[in-house]
Every structure is written in C-alpha cells, then in structure tokens.
Design a protein around this motif. Structure first.
Motif, PDB file in Angstrom:
ATOM      1  N   VAL A 143      28.799  31.007  44.302  1.00 25.52           N
ATOM      2  CA  VAL A 143      28.121  30.802  43.023  1.00 25.52           C
ATOM      3  C   VAL A 143      28.891  29.834  42.132  1.00 25.52           C
ATOM      4  O   VAL A 143      30.069  29.554  42.349  1.00 25.52           O
ATOM      5  CB  VAL A 143      27.968  32.143  42.284  1.00 25.52           C
ATOM      6  CG1 VAL A 143      27.074  33.086  43.071  1.00 25.52           C
ATOM      7  CG2 VAL A 143      29.338  32.789  42.036  1.00 25.52           C
ATOM      8  N   ARG A 144      28.215  29.355  41.106  1.00 28.63           N
ATOM      9  CA  ARG A 144      28.895  28.663  40.020  1.00 28.63           C
ATOM     10  C   ARG A 144      29.386  29.706  39.023  1.00 28.63           C
ATOM     11  O   ARG A 144      28.672  30.647  38.686  1.00 28.63           O
ATOM     12  CB  ARG A 144      27.949  27.673  39.330  1.00 28.63           C
ATOM     13  CG  ARG A 144      27.605  26.461  40.170  1.00 28.63           C
ATOM     14  CD  ARG A 144      26.765  25.451  39.414  1.00 28.63           C
ATOM     15  NE  ARG A 144      25.398  25.917  39.210  1.00 28.63           N
ATOM     16  CZ  ARG A 144      24.881  26.259  38.042  1.00 28.63           C
ATOM     17  NH1 ARG A 144      25.616  26.211  36.936  1.00 28.63           N
ATOM     18  NH2 ARG A 144      23.618  26.669  37.957  1.00 28.63           N
ATOM     19  N   GLY A 145      30.615  29.550  38.603  1.00 29.33           N
ATOM     20  CA  GLY A 145      31.201  30.495  37.668  1.00 29.33           C
ATOM     21  C   GLY A 145      32.577  30.015  37.278  1.00 29.33           C
ATOM     22  O   GLY A 145      32.968  28.892  37.577  1.00 29.33           O
ATOM     23  N   GLY A 146      33.323  30.862  36.594  1.00 26.38           N
ATOM     24  CA  GLY A 146      34.637  30.421  36.152  1.00 26.38           C
ATOM     25  C   GLY A 146      35.497  31.555  35.650  1.00 26.38           C
ATOM     26  O   GLY A 146      35.126  32.732  35.697  1.00 26.38           O
ATOM     27  N   ALA A 147      36.682  31.166  35.139  1.00 29.64           N
ATOM     28  CA  ALA A 147      37.693  32.097  34.619  1.00 29.64           C
ATOM     29  C   ALA A 147      38.061  33.160  35.647  1.00 29.64           C
ATOM     30  O   ALA A 147      38.367  34.303  35.285  1.00 29.64           O
ATOM     31  CB  ALA A 147      37.220  32.745  33.318  1.00 29.64           C
ATOM     32  N   ILE A 148      38.016  32.790  36.941  1.00 28.45           N
ATOM     33  CA  ILE A 148      38.342  33.771  37.974  1.00 28.45           C
ATOM     34  C   ILE A 148      39.806  34.179  37.852  1.00 28.45           C
ATOM     35  O   ILE A 148      40.639  33.448  37.332  1.00 28.45           O
ATOM     36  CB  ILE A 148      38.018  33.244  39.382  1.00 28.45           C
ATOM     37  CG1 ILE A 148      38.853  32.016  39.720  1.00 28.45           C
ATOM     38  CG2 ILE A 148      36.542  32.926  39.509  1.00 28.45           C
ATOM     39  CD1 ILE A 148      38.715  31.558  41.161  1.00 28.45           C
ATOM     40  N   HIS A 149      40.100  35.368  38.329  1.00 27.21           N
ATOM     41  CA  HIS A 149      41.430  35.967  38.252  1.00 27.21           C
ATOM     42  C   HIS A 149      41.841  36.243  36.812  1.00 27.21           C
ATOM     43  O   HIS A 149      43.033  36.291  36.509  1.00 27.21           O
ATOM     44  CB  HIS A 149      42.487  35.095  38.951  1.00 27.21           C
ATOM     45  CG  HIS A 149      42.279  34.960  40.420  1.00 27.21           C
ATOM     46  ND1 HIS A 149      43.266  34.465  41.268  1.00 27.21           N
ATOM     47  CD2 HIS A 149      41.217  35.226  41.224  1.00 27.21           C
ATOM     48  CE1 HIS A 149      42.804  34.449  42.511  1.00 27.21           C
ATOM     49  NE2 HIS A 149      41.566  34.911  42.500  1.00 27.21           N
ATOM     50  N   SER A 150      40.869  36.418  35.929  1.00 31.65           N
ATOM     51  CA  SER A 150      41.166  36.752  34.537  1.00 31.65           C
ATOM     52  C   SER A 150      40.125  37.745  34.039  1.00 31.65           C
ATOM     53  O   SER A 150      39.056  37.891  34.645  1.00 31.65           O
ATOM     54  CB  SER A 150      41.138  35.495  33.668  1.00 31.65           C
ATOM     55  OG  SER A 150      39.812  35.199  33.224  1.00 31.65           O
ATOM     56  N   PRO A 151      40.387  38.408  32.912  1.00 34.92           N
ATOM     57  CA  PRO A 151      39.406  39.355  32.362  1.00 34.92           C
ATOM     58  C   PRO A 151      38.160  38.680  31.779  1.00 34.92           C
ATOM     59  O   PRO A 151      37.287  39.375  31.253  1.00 34.92           O
ATOM     60  CB  PRO A 151      40.196  40.086  31.260  1.00 34.92           C
ATOM     61  CG  PRO A 151      41.622  39.869  31.587  1.00 34.92           C
ATOM     62  CD  PRO A 151      41.686  38.523  32.228  1.00 34.92           C
ATOM     63  N   ASP A 152      38.082  37.363  31.873  1.00 33.10           N
ATOM     64  CA  ASP A 152      36.906  36.629  31.411  1.00 33.10           C
ATOM     65  C   ASP A 152      36.072  36.082  32.566  1.00 33.10           C
ATOM     66  O   ASP A 152      35.183  35.253  32.345  1.00 33.10           O
ATOM     67  CB  ASP A 152      37.328  35.473  30.498  1.00 33.10           C
ATOM     68  CG  ASP A 152      38.035  35.943  29.244  1.00 33.10           C
ATOM     69  OD1 ASP A 152      37.527  36.891  28.618  1.00 33.10           O
ATOM     70  OD2 ASP A 152      39.090  35.378  28.899  1.00 33.10           O
ATOM     71  N   GLU A 153      36.338  36.530  33.788  1.00 36.33           N
ATOM     72  CA  GLU A 153      35.604  36.009  34.943  1.00 36.33           C
ATOM     73  C   GLU A 153      34.098  36.141  34.730  1.00 36.33           C
ATOM     74  O   GLU A 153      33.604  37.197  34.331  1.00 36.33           O
ATOM     75  CB  GLU A 153      36.016  36.770  36.207  1.00 36.33           C
ATOM     76  CG  GLU A 153      35.276  36.296  37.453  1.00 36.33           C
ATOM     77  CD  GLU A 153      35.726  36.982  38.730  1.00 36.33           C
ATOM     78  OE1 GLU A 153      35.056  36.817  39.758  1.00 36.33           O
ATOM     79  OE2 GLU A 153      36.775  37.678  38.697  1.00 36.33           O
ATOM     80  N   TYR A 154      33.374  35.054  35.022  1.00 34.06           N
ATOM     81  CA  TYR A 154      31.933  35.093  34.777  1.00 34.06           C
ATOM     82  C   TYR A 154      31.162  34.403  35.897  1.00 34.06           C
ATOM     83  O   TYR A 154      31.682  33.538  36.611  1.00 34.06           O
ATOM     84  CB  TYR A 154      31.581  34.444  33.434  1.00 34.06           C
ATOM     85  CG  TYR A 154      31.807  32.948  33.374  1.00 34.06           C
ATOM     86  CD1 TYR A 154      30.785  32.046  33.674  1.00 34.06           C
ATOM     87  CD2 TYR A 154      33.047  32.424  33.012  1.00 34.06           C
ATOM     88  CE1 TYR A 154      30.985  30.674  33.629  1.00 34.06           C
ATOM     89  CE2 TYR A 154      33.258  31.062  32.955  1.00 34.06           C
ATOM     90  CZ  TYR A 154      32.228  30.185  33.254  1.00 34.06           C
ATOM     91  OH  TYR A 154      32.445  28.824  33.212  1.00 34.06           O
ATOM     92  N   LEU A 155      29.925  34.793  36.024  1.00 34.21           N
ATOM     93  CA  LEU A 155      28.955  34.243  36.969  1.00 34.21           C
ATOM     94  C   LEU A 155      27.810  33.617  36.192  1.00 34.21           C
ATOM     95  O   LEU A 155      27.275  34.233  35.257  1.00 34.21           O
ATOM     96  CB  LEU A 155      28.434  35.371  37.866  1.00 34.21           C
ATOM     97  CG  LEU A 155      27.071  35.202  38.533  1.00 34.21           C
ATOM     98  CD1 LEU A 155      27.127  34.130  39.607  1.00 34.21           C
ATOM     99  CD2 LEU A 155      26.588  36.527  39.120  1.00 34.21           C
ATOM    100  N   LEU A 156      27.422  32.392  36.567  1.00 34.44           N
ATOM    101  CA  LEU A 156      26.213  31.776  36.030  1.00 34.44           C
ATOM    102  C   LEU A 156      25.053  32.227  36.911  1.00 34.44           C
ATOM    103  O   LEU A 156      24.943  31.821  38.076  1.00 34.44           O
ATOM    104  CB  LEU A 156      26.357  30.251  36.021  1.00 34.44           C
ATOM    105  CG  LEU A 156      27.471  29.728  35.094  1.00 34.44           C
ATOM    106  CD1 LEU A 156      27.643  28.218  35.255  1.00 34.44           C
ATOM    107  CD2 LEU A 156      27.182  30.086  33.648  1.00 34.44           C
ATOM    108  N   VAL A 157      24.221  33.087  36.373  1.00 36.53           N
ATOM    109  CA  VAL A 157      23.242  33.815  37.175  1.00 36.53           C
ATOM    110  C   VAL A 157      22.242  32.883  37.848  1.00 36.53           C
ATOM    111  O   VAL A 157      21.806  33.138  38.978  1.00 36.53           O
ATOM    112  CB  VAL A 157      22.530  34.872  36.304  1.00 36.53           C
ATOM    113  CG1 VAL A 157      21.386  35.527  37.063  1.00 36.53           C
ATOM    114  CG2 VAL A 157      23.537  35.934  35.862  1.00 36.53           C
TER     115      VAL A 157
END
Length: 389
Positions: A352-366
């Motif tokens: 998927v497209r997403g960001g801030a992995i390995h952090s408490p802000d990790e997110y997925l662009l649905v």
C-alpha cells in the motif's frame, strides 16, 4: 482489475492490525498466522505453518542463547507449473505487546492510523486480493506465498526458507509499503549486525589495576577502529556497548553492538576484512579475548537486467491503469535483498501507499488498497502471459 478492488481489504486490515504481532509476541504471531491461514485458504494449493529455524542472540552476559520465533506461513500453488512466481510478506510488526501504540484511529478521511496498517498488514490484504482476482480470471500460473514471522528483526529464522522458495522462480513480488506518492524502492544496500564479546580480567581499580584487562576500554577502542573503516559504499555504526560495573572494579566483560551497511558486494568483503583485522588488533593490543557473533544477513540488492525488466513491466501495467510508477534507491533493507541474492528479479514495495512506518504515526492511505491490488493483479497476469521478456 475491478475484481481485485472489490475485495474486503479494509475490513481485513482493521481486523489484522487489531492483533499485536510484534516479532517477540509469540502468542500474537500464532493468532496472526491462524488468521492468515484462514484468509489465504480461499486460494488453491497447500498451506503449511513452517517451524522457524534456530536463532541465537547474545545477551548482556556475553552468552549466546536460543531465541524463539513464530511459525511462517507457506502456500504452494501448482508446484509443477513451468512458470512460477514468488510472493512474500511478513506478519510481524515492530510494536511489542507492551508498546503504547495498539489502537486504530482515523487521522483524516481516507487515512487510517494503526500498528502495521502499512507495514505490512495492508500489503498482505493487497496480495490476497490480487491473487484472488488472478484465480478468478482462470490464469493457472504456479506460485508460492511466503509470509514470515521475523522480517522486522532480520529474517534470521526464515532466511533459508526464503532462499529455498526463491529457487527456480521467474520473478518475485514483496509487499512492503510504497512511499505515500506510490514510488517504489529500487536498489537497496545490504546490512550486517554483529555482537562482539570482549572478555578481559577483573581487578581492583585502586590496589592492582595493572593486573586487570579492561574489557570496556578494549570494546571502546574496537568501536573507534571499526568506525574508521567506513569508506564510500560502506557505513559502519557502532551502536551500543553493554558492560562495566562498579567504579572500583576493572570491568572484565563488554559487548559491542555494531551495524554495517554495504552498498555493493565488494563492500561486504571490505567490511569483513576490517572486522577481522580490528578484532585481531584489539586482542593483541589489550590482551583480551574477542568473539564475534553475527553475519551479513541481507546482501545488497542492485537493479540488474532482470530487475530492470520487471520494473519496466510494472511501469507499463501502471500506465495502463493510469498510474505513474517511479522508483528510487534506498538504504533500507528487506526480504527483497535475500530474494535478489538468490538470482530472482524482485520488486519489494508492491504494498500500500502509506508512511510514518515504525512510529506511532504509521498510516495507510485507504484508496491505495484497490489501486495497488489492481496493479499487482495486472502485473501477475502479464507475467503469466508474457513472462519477463
């Protein structure tokens, strides 16, 4: 590729991300493995949960002891097919069971925040949707799906299994997340992690220090020597020294933790030579014992001719779907490194497209769930029909 986009991916991600599956949480990994086995059972073939390979870790006492890992999921479909592919992912995350980041939330419309939603439970949902669509299209290509339990800690308990699964494959796709704009990872450097145990001799720091052999000083000298071995194409990061004790005791034990990042195969040889030479010099200069534990567990991954052809195929598929597919080299590593080392062309950011992995802000662009499932499904169909011309 509308069929791939119709899969219930968001519900799967929400369910799977609600299960803590940190690499050391064996109970959570067992739950996750069962959930994935049930989900991937919609595909033909045989599913097995494979025992992890033995792995040791060096503790603060300098002793190497076994460390447990979860089982790995392996699905084999049409093993006798002439043309076979490999698909890989991981069920573990970097968030242990006591980490404060455990819950899902919506940061904004279409942006789901949660542990592992991008890295890579979203990618696993994309993979399943793509393969389900390919099977529905009646394309009888052979493939293996390997979902390991220890990618986030280096895949030491699954490395040999990855290598076995890669043998004889036409190409491989791995479902690490792409960047938020959809950019894929191109060439990757490699990595090696080492724990170097230095044993000296204790003594009273005031009465007879000359009879001691200071392991902490020797480990520090080793760290400085290794840091100086960095050259273009090789970075060296002495990260931590464990050891020492009361101020009035010459310490007899220290453990140096160090990471190497080679950009090419020649840099691994240079790093190994530097490590061997530094250990020998410290033994001689400080009259201590030095034991090196670890390995270069992920070789560098260049974009060779086969990988370039695979990237070109994905770019064409993207164009047919209205997606501009770019790639960029990165210093990060993943299981794609080991697949490439087995001689198999691989793209390892098909998730998927997403960001801030390995952090408490990790997110997925649905919206990337359907987008990337369609891209994978079309890529697989083209590989089945055309090969890797």
């Amino acid at each position: 590729m509308e069929r791939a986009g119709d899969a219930p991916m968001l519900a799967q991600v929400e369910h799977w991300a609600s299960v803590n599956s940190g690499t050391r949480n064996l109970a959570g990994l067992a739950t996750m493995a069962d959930l994935l086995a049930d989900a991937f059972a919609v595909l033909p073939g045989d599913i097995a949960l494979v025992a992890p390979e033995p792995v040791e870790t060096v503790g603060g006492d300098g002793v190497a002891t076994p460390i447990d890992h979860g089982r790995h999921l392996l699905l084999s479909v049409r093993p006798a097919a002439d043309r076979r592919l490999l698909f890989t992912g991981h069920m573990d995350t970097v968030y242990p069971v006591d980490h404060p980041f455990q819950a899902l939330s919506w940061r904004a419309p279409g942006e789901l925040v949660g542990p592992g939603v991008a890295d890579m439970k979203g990618g696993l949902a994309v993979l399943l949707a793509a393969l389900t669509a390919v099977e529905a299209a009646g394309v009888a290509i052979g493939y293996d799906v390997l979902i390991n339990s220890d990618e986030e800690t280096g895949s030491l308990a699954s490395r040999a299994l990855i290598e076995r699964c890669a043998r004889g494959k036409l190409a491989a796709l791995t479902y690490e997340p792409a960047l938020p704009d959809g950019t894929l990872a191109g060439a990757r450097g490699g990595t090696g992690n080492f724990s170097i145990v230095v044993r000296g001799r204790s003594a009273h720091a005031g009465r007879n220090p000359e009879e001691g052999r200071n392991a902490l000083v020797a480990a520090a000298a080793l760290a400085v020597r290794l840091a100086a071995a960095a050259v273009p194409g090789l970075t060296v990061n002495p990260a931590r020294i464990d050891g020492g004790g009361p101020n009035n005791v010459v310490p007899d034990l220290a453990i140096l933790r160090v990471n190497f990042r080679p950009r090419h195969a020649g840099a691994i040889a240079a790093a190994q030579a530097a490590l061997d030479g530094a250990a020998a010099a410290i033994r001689a200069d400080h009259d201590v014992q030095v034991a090196v534990h670890g390995s270069f567990n992920r070789p560098p991954k260049p974009v060779d001719d086969g990988a370039a052809r695979l990237f070109a195929l994905v770019e064409r598929c993207g164009a047919d779907l209205g997606l501009a597919i770019a790639r960029r080299d990165t210093g990060g590593v993943c299981d794609g490194n080991n697949i490439a080392a087995a001689g198999v062309p691989v793209i390892d950011t098909m998730g998927v497209r997403g960001g801030a992995i390995h952090s408490p802000d990790e997110y997925l662009l649905v919206d990337s769930l359907a987008e990337r499932a369609g891209l994978s499904a079309l890529t697989i169909l083209r590989l089945a029909e055309e090969g890797l011309a």
